[in-house]
Design an enzyme around this catalytic site. Structure first.
Site, short mmCIF file in Angstrom:
data_model
loop_
_atom_site.label_atom_id
_atom_site.label_comp_id
_atom_site.label_asym_id
_atom_site.label_seq_id
_atom_site.Cartn_x
_atom_site.Cartn_y
_atom_site.Cartn_z
N HIS A 264 62.98 15.05 118.29
CA HIS A 264 63.59 14.86 116.98
C HIS A 264 62.86 15.67 115.90
O HIS A 264 63.47 16.47 115.18
CB HIS A 264 63.55 13.37 116.61
CG HIS A 264 64.21 13.04 115.31
ND1 HIS A 264 65.50 12.55 115.23
CD2 HIS A 264 63.78 13.14 114.03
CE1 HIS A 264 65.82 12.37 113.95
NE2 HIS A 264 64.79 12.72 113.20
N GLU A 265 61.55 15.49 115.83
CA GLU A 265 60.79 16.16 114.77
C GLU A 265 60.75 17.67 115.01
O GLU A 265 60.72 18.45 114.06
CB GLU A 265 59.38 15.57 114.65
CG GLU A 265 59.32 14.06 114.37
CD GLU A 265 60.15 13.59 113.16
OE1 GLU A 265 60.43 14.41 112.28
OE2 GLU A 265 60.52 12.39 113.12
N HIS A 268 63.74 19.13 113.33
CA HIS A 268 63.51 19.32 111.89
C HIS A 268 62.67 20.59 111.67
O HIS A 268 62.95 21.40 110.79
CB HIS A 268 62.75 18.13 111.30
CG HIS A 268 63.60 16.92 111.04
ND1 HIS A 268 64.74 16.97 110.26
CD2 HIS A 268 63.49 15.62 111.44
CE1 HIS A 268 65.28 15.75 110.19
NE2 HIS A 268 64.54 14.92 110.91
N GLU A 294 69.02 16.38 109.32
CA GLU A 294 69.08 15.38 110.39
C GLU A 294 69.99 15.86 111.53
O GLU A 294 69.79 15.50 112.68
CB GLU A 294 69.53 14.03 109.82
CG GLU A 294 69.37 12.84 110.74
CD GLU A 294 67.93 12.38 110.96
OE1 GLU A 294 66.99 12.95 110.36
OE2 GLU A 294 67.75 11.47 111.77
MG MG Z 1 64.82 12.65 110.96
#
Ligand code: MG
Length: 498
Positions: A264-265, A268, A294
């Site tokens: 997830h990170e 980003h 996101e």
């Molecule tokens: Mg996030």
């Protein structure tokens, strides 16, 4: 043009200050000694003040005022990028909409409230948080008035995080999503349940960090421009495309939460690394919105990191690393995608997660337009949990006191989590068209083509387009919940076999 160059120089300084502040935050969450909290707050406050003055002071407004009309936002000169000027103007309007006295009062109130919230959550006592939250909501209403809105006061708050998106549009997409997810959940619950017991065990921090390194290498995370560390809550922050920091957290009794956080990170971080360096400081060098941000994290976490071809490549390494025997690709894929309603949003699976967000969005809009009283939140929360997820939290700690956002005054933030999922699905329809054989490539460990596609289509544009424009440009279709609904129902139909 002289004025334009001056504007860029000033904006670059502001962006650099912002980067230094985020670096101080990163340090605070990772390595800072716990006794340094006091001086760190002072450091951040000082720099925030300097940044705010740079942005709202005479020099900046005089320079910007030579390029755009500061009342209407109309460009005054020809030959400059319109989107860039529009965004410069928008940022300036937002920064100057709130008087300094309001900003300071809000900062004081939310810093006290965050402490009250922690205490209330620990003691499971909503009454301790109630008076603070009442003040915060009153100030958020005032903030909406100061910023201005056409239809719903929540529009003004939402716009800060998701420019151009209205409360009505979100309500429409969420209501379509809600219907389809609630019915999908019923079908899943009526099917044979998935076994995920082999995901639990004892997995040391060292072992889990070693596997994260395997992943980072496998998904081409550039360690000369970014790094991974541990913190209480996973996050990513970036000072420049050449400096991205991501964090994760580790539960020793299972490894998937760490793996999902890392994926997830990284998503980003890839966005930040892919922004055009030569536009640093200009809005053209910035991410579009929280929702689009996101979409990038969810793209990597769910569409890639919870997919079967991804694990066809990585499962043998994972099995060897954690000494998991007798786990097949099929059973692993099902286990990591297991659906089960639970109380805590951040631990929710892919199907129930949006319901947690929709619940918050519905409560927030009613709190902001005054339909719901703050004292009635626990009852309203539990009622909606029962309606959407079929479960009722046994206490407020596992219910309305679980998230930090309200104590920070971040009303309008929650919808961006689910918008991100929906955007990711919408974008994925174009990705699949560009690479009909993406699953075969991914199963062989190929990753580079994904980076190229995301950078080419999304990252390198910065804020040259609005979120809606970008989604339409890439897919040829206006944004809607359709792609996300279809993705969820196809995927979970095949996993649960109904
Ligand atoms: Mg996030």
């Amino acid at each position: 043009m002289k004025e334009y160059d001056q504007l860029l120089k000033a904006a670059r300084n502001i962006r650099t200050l912002k980067g230094i502040i985020s670096l101080l935050h990163w340090d605070q969450e990772t390595y800072m000694p716990s006794g340094s909290n006091g001086i760190r707050s002072e450091q951040i406050e000082l720099l925030s003040g300097i940044m705010h003055r740079e942005h709202t002071g005479k020099t900046f407004s005089n320079t910007l005022g030579k390029l755009v009309d500061l009342k209407s936002g109309k460009p005054l000169v020809k030959g400059l990028n319109k989107a860039e000027l529009k965004e410069f103007y928008r940022d300036y309007k937002l920064a100057t909409a709130l008087p300094v006295s309001f900003v300071e009062e809000f900062a004081r109130l939310t810093s006290e409230s965050a402490l009250a919230w922690q205490e209330a959550r620990k003691k499971d006592d909503f009454q301790l948080f109630l008076p603070h939250l009442e003040k915060i909501i009153a100030m958020c209403k005032k903030k909406a008035d100061l910023i201005g809105y056409k239809n719903h006061p929540y529009d003004a708050l939402l716009d800060e995080y998701e420019p151009g998106m209205t409360t009505k549009e979100v309500a429409n997409e969420f209501s379509s999503l809600k219907k389809s997810i609630v019915s999908l959940l019923k079908k899943i619950q009526g099917s044979k349940q998935v076994n995920d017991s082999f995901l639990k065990g004892n997995f040391s921090e060292k072992k889990q960090m070693e596997f994260a390194e395997i992943l980072l290498k496998g998904i081409e995370f550039d360690k000369t421009k970014g790094r991974l560390d541990l913190s209480t809550h996973p996050f990513s922050s970036s000072t420049h495309p050449s400096d991205s920091r991501i964090t994760s957290r580790i539960h020793k009794n299972e490894f998937m939460s760490h793996i999902r956080s890392v994926m997830h990170e990284c998503g980003h971080s890839f966005y930040e690394m892919g922004l055009p360096e030569d536009k640093y400081g200009s809005p053209l060098g910035d991410a579009i919105s929280l929702g689009i941000h996101e979409s990038q994290s969810r793209f990597w976490e769910t569409r890639i990191g919870l997919s079967k071809p991804f694990w066809k490549h990585f499962l043998p390494q994972l099995k060897e690393h954690f000494k998991l025997n007798n786990v097949t690709l099929d059973s692993f894929y099902k286990a990591i995608n297991k659906v089960s309603p639970s109380f805590i949003r951040v631990e929710a699976d892919e199907v129930t997660y949006p319901l947690h967000v929709i619940l918050r969005f519905e409560l927030e809009t009613e709190l902001i337009n005054g339909k719901l009283k703050v004292k009635d939140i626990p009852e309203a929360w539990n009622g909606k949990m029962q309606e959407l997820l079929g479960i009722t939290p046994p206490n407020n700690t596992l219910g309305c006191l679980q998230d930090i956002h309200w104590s920070l005054g971040s009303f309008g933030y929650f919808p961006t989590y689910t918008l991100g999922n929906m955007y990711a699905a919408h974008l994925f329809t174009a990705f699949e068209k560009a690479f009909p054989k993406w699953e075969e490539k991914l199963a062989k460990g190929e990753i580079h083509f994904i980076h190229e596609w995301l950078t080419e289509n999304i990252h390198r544009h910065g804020k040259a387009y609005t979120g809606k424009e970008l989604l339409k440009n890439i897919t040829g279709k206006p944004f809607s919940a359709d792609a996300y609904n279809k993705y969820l129902s196809d995927k979970y139909k095949s996993i649960y076999g109904f």
